[in-house]
Design a protein around this motif. Structure first.
Motif, PDB file in Angstrom:
ATOM      1  N   ASN A  44       0.945  -1.216   0.006  1.00  0.00           N
ATOM      2  CA  ASN A  44       0.191  -0.251  -0.010  1.00  0.00           C
ATOM      3  C   ASN A  44       0.872   1.184  -0.025  1.00  0.00           C
ATOM      4  O   ASN A  44       0.482   2.400  -0.702  1.00  0.00           O
ATOM      5  N   PRO A  50      -5.097  -1.591  13.478  1.00  0.00           N
ATOM      6  CA  PRO A  50      -4.124  -2.442  13.060  1.00  0.00           C
ATOM      7  C   PRO A  50      -2.510  -1.960  13.309  1.00  0.00           C
ATOM      8  O   PRO A  50      -2.281  -0.721  12.929  1.00  0.00           O
ATOM      9  N   GLY A  51      -1.514  -2.945  13.864  1.00  0.00           N
ATOM     10  CA  GLY A  51      -0.261  -2.326  13.791  1.00  0.00           C
ATOM     11  C   GLY A  51       0.601  -3.177  13.330  1.00  0.00           C
ATOM     12  O   GLY A  51       0.812  -4.304  13.225  1.00  0.00           O
ATOM     13  N   GLY A  52       1.554  -2.163  12.311  1.00  0.00           N
ATOM     14  CA  GLY A  52       2.485  -2.848  11.506  1.00  0.00           C
ATOM     15  C   GLY A  52       3.909  -2.482  11.809  1.00  0.00           C
ATOM     16  O   GLY A  52       4.317  -2.696  12.772  1.00  0.00           O
ATOM     17  N   ASN A  65       0.885   4.481  11.970  1.00  0.00           N
ATOM     18  CA  ASN A  65      -0.587   4.828  12.335  1.00  0.00           C
ATOM     19  C   ASN A  65      -0.778   4.879  13.908  1.00  0.00           C
ATOM     20  O   ASN A  65      -1.296   6.063  14.244  1.00  0.00           O
ATOM     21  N   ALA A  89      -0.316  -6.720   5.139  1.00  0.00           N
ATOM     22  CA  ALA A  89       0.020  -5.167   5.037  1.00  0.00           C
ATOM     23  C   ALA A  89       0.886  -4.952   6.644  1.00  0.00           C
ATOM     24  O   ALA A  89       1.348  -3.884   6.701  1.00  0.00           O
ATOM     25  N   ILE A  90       0.642  -5.921   7.340  1.00  0.00           N
ATOM     26  CA  ILE A  90       1.223  -6.058   8.656  1.00  0.00           C
ATOM     27  C   ILE A  90       1.980  -7.242   9.061  1.00  0.00           C
ATOM     28  O   ILE A  90       2.360  -7.453   9.954  1.00  0.00           O
ATOM     29  N   GLU A 134      -9.588  -4.979   3.222  1.00  0.00           N
ATOM     30  CA  GLU A 134      -8.414  -5.789   3.225  1.00  0.00           C
ATOM     31  C   GLU A 134      -8.199  -6.745   4.433  1.00  0.00           C
ATOM     32  O   GLU A 134      -8.645  -6.214   5.582  1.00  0.00           O
ATOM     33  N   THR A 179      -8.260  -0.025   7.433  1.00  0.00           N
ATOM     34  CA  THR A 179      -6.908   0.587   6.667  1.00  0.00           C
ATOM     35  C   THR A 179      -6.972   0.480   5.349  1.00  0.00           C
ATOM     36  O   THR A 179      -6.366   1.404   4.699  1.00  0.00           O
TER      37      THR A 179
HETATM   38  C1  LIG Z   1       0.195   0.277   6.140  1.00  0.00           C
HETATM   39  C2  LIG Z   1      -0.667  -0.670   6.632  1.00  0.00           C
HETATM   40  C3  LIG Z   1      -1.191  -0.934   7.879  1.00  0.00           C
HETATM   41  C4  LIG Z   1      -0.118  -0.919   9.068  1.00  0.00           C
HETATM   42  O1  LIG Z   1       0.031   0.312   9.266  1.00  0.00           O
HETATM   43  P1  LIG Z   1       1.152   0.966  10.148  1.00  0.00           P
HETATM   44  O2  LIG Z   1       1.203   2.326  10.329  1.00  0.00           O
HETATM   45  O3  LIG Z   1       2.692   0.244   9.448  1.00  0.00           O
HETATM   46  O4  LIG Z   1       1.434   0.260  11.655  1.00  0.00           O
HETATM   47  C5  LIG Z   1      -2.221  -1.983   8.154  1.00  0.00           C
HETATM   48  N1  LIG Z   1      -3.105  -2.078   7.137  1.00  0.00           N
HETATM   49  C6  LIG Z   1      -3.081  -1.456   5.749  1.00  0.00           C
HETATM   50  C7  LIG Z   1      -3.970  -1.684   4.992  1.00  0.00           C
HETATM   51  C8  LIG Z   1      -1.955  -1.191   5.731  1.00  0.00           C
HETATM   52  O5  LIG Z   1      -1.875  -0.648   4.351  1.00  0.00           O
END
Ligand SMILES: *Cc1c(COP(=O)(O)O)cnc(C)c1O
Ligand SMILES: [Zn+2]
Length: 435
Positions: free
Chosen positions: A144, A243-245, A249, A305-306, A351, A381
């Motif tokens: 993304n 959600p946290g990756g 965010n 995404a995470i 998603e 997200t």
């Molecule tokens: C980037 C993304 C995340 C993760 O967000 P972070 O800011 O990296 O924690 C979660 N969901 C989606 C769809 C994303 O594109």
């Protein structure tokens, strides 16, 4: 005083036009800091409410409607915007009872121009690239970020370069990067390694990095909180669930909420719940251990995404958890995909990673952390079209180790009226049950 960059650990300051991502003295992450004091009296709820419905660029954007809080003092002409933001805040009573609370809203960041919240960070990030005179921008991406950066870089006539994994990248996202004309580099390495590579390459070739380690990204993403609160008529919910990756965010939310509290735009802090996938849960583990020695993990999850094992914004996320009395929870891929089927089935869709918000909120209610009487705002997200393979795989029941609880199997028929009528006579034969 104009805006500055400031280390979150040692407080060292840098001019706003330095190309720098972490502190030279201590290696800490940097914040963009604005001095609101002189204009504080002006920055009221009414001031921002009066901009609702603006048609002109950039104030028609859900990010730049809050320009004074995002990047005050810059020339409107420099701003690279696609009128991002302005996403729906859905009030969902039936979904609320599914997760076990009275009031649930889902803010759908998949409704941004390229289908994820990343657009809110790219409008500010690419604007800063333009202000700095950079002619190339780059990111490592699970998909993304690259889709969004490719679009915004193209709008600004800046060359975008994306470092992608060569496996498990969602089709919709890869297609966007290519379509928007970025240089797409598929590398035999996971996200965390690509992140390290992009930093090396950017340094050598003087390319501007637009991952969320870039603090201008987070300035734009703060607006998710500003806009959600404005849509709630500034009534603070009990919980925000996200959600946290890479934790950009989560970090942006903490900063934005703190600024709103400082300015009196809100009168108390909501609590933040950050949800990770079980197979990509370094923050969850760190939180559960009372923040004792952090361990990166090798990430594995269907929610690509995470799928991140070593989040760059870790320290800012910890700060956010402190500011918001926040919690971290983890959910399995099975819970993620079942929650996604529910969100999709109410006609909204998202998603896989986004469904963490719903799966996580449900789990936190079951655990008694979120109370049934609480008002919950979940963040979706990304858009349902981003990862068609995950959706199709779930409903065809051919995802490894996932047993679809809400399967909408596709029916097959010959060109035969009687057979079709026979099939459709039984109303329960297919389609999702309405929750
Ligand atoms: C980037 C993304 C995340 C993760 O967000 P972070 O800011 O990296 O924690 C979660 N969901 C989606 C769809 C994303 O594109
Ligand atoms: Zn420092």
């Amino acid at each position: 005083m104009p805006s500055i960059l400031q280390c979150i650990d040692c407080g060292k300051q840098y001019p706003i036009d330095r190309v720098i991502y972490d502190c030279e003295s201590c290696g800490g992450l940097l914040d963009v800091r604005h001095d609101f004091h002189e204009s504080a009296a002006e920055l009221t709820q009414e001031f921002f409410d009066n901009r609702l419905g603006a048609l002109e660029v950039p104030y028609n954007s859900g990010v730049w409607r809050f320009k004074e809080l995002i990047y005050p003092g810059i020339d409107d002409e420099r701003i690279v915007s696609r009128a991002e933001g302005n996403t729906n805040l859905y009030h969902l009573p039936r979904l609320a009872s599914y997760i076990g609370v009275d009031t649930l809203y889902l803010k759908h960041e998949g409704e941004n121009p390229t289908g994820s919240f990343k657009d809110r960070g790219m409008t500010t990030g690419v604007t800063q690239a333009r202000i700095l005179g950079m002619d190339r921008v780059a990111c490592a991406s699970t998909g993304n970020t690259s889709a969004s950066m490719a679009s915004y870089a193209a709008r600004a006539s800046i060359q975008g370069i994306v470092f992608l994994q060569n496996q498990q990248i969602a089709l919709g996202k890869l297609a966007q990067g290519i379509a928007y004309g970025a240089t797409c580099l598929q590398i035999n390495a996971d996200f965390d390694r690509n992140m390290a590579l992009v930093r090396e390459v950017a340094e050598r070739l003087r390319i501007y990095i637009l991952n969320s380690v870039n603090p201008f990204r987070l300035e734009g993403q703060k607006s998710i909180m500003f806009e959600a609160l404005q849509q709630l008529r500034w009534q603070v919910p009990d919980w925000i669930v996200v959600p946290g990756g890479n934790l950009g965010n989560s970090s942006a939310f903490g900063k934005g909420l703190m600024e709103m509290l400082d300015l009196g735009l809100i009168d108390r802090m909501p609590r933040l719940a950050i949800i990770q996938a079980e197979g990509a849960n370094p923050l969850y583990r760190h939180f559960a251990s009372g923040f004792k020695d952090f361990q990166a993990v090798e990430a594995r999850t269907i929610a690509t995404a995470i799928k991140i094992g070593n989040p760059v914004n870790l320290q800012k996320a910890i700060r956010t958890l402190e500011w918001t009395s926040g919690v971290v929870e983890q959910v399995s891929d099975q819970q993620i995909m079942d929650a996604k089927a529910i969100v999709d089935g109410v006609g909204i869709g998202c998603e896989p990673a986004s469904a963490c918000s719903v799966a996580g909120a449900k789990k936190l209610v079951e655990k008694g952390v979120i109370s049934p009487g609480d008002t919950v705002v979940g963040i979706l997200t990304g858009h349902v079209l981003k990862d068609p393979e995950a959706t199709m795989g779930y409903h065809a029941n051919n995802l490894a180790s996932i047993d679809p609880a809400f399967q909408n199997a596709t029916l097959q028929a010959e060109d035969d009226l009687r057979q079709i009528v026979e099939l459709l006579k039984d109303r329960t034969v297919t389609g999702l049950p309405h929750i």
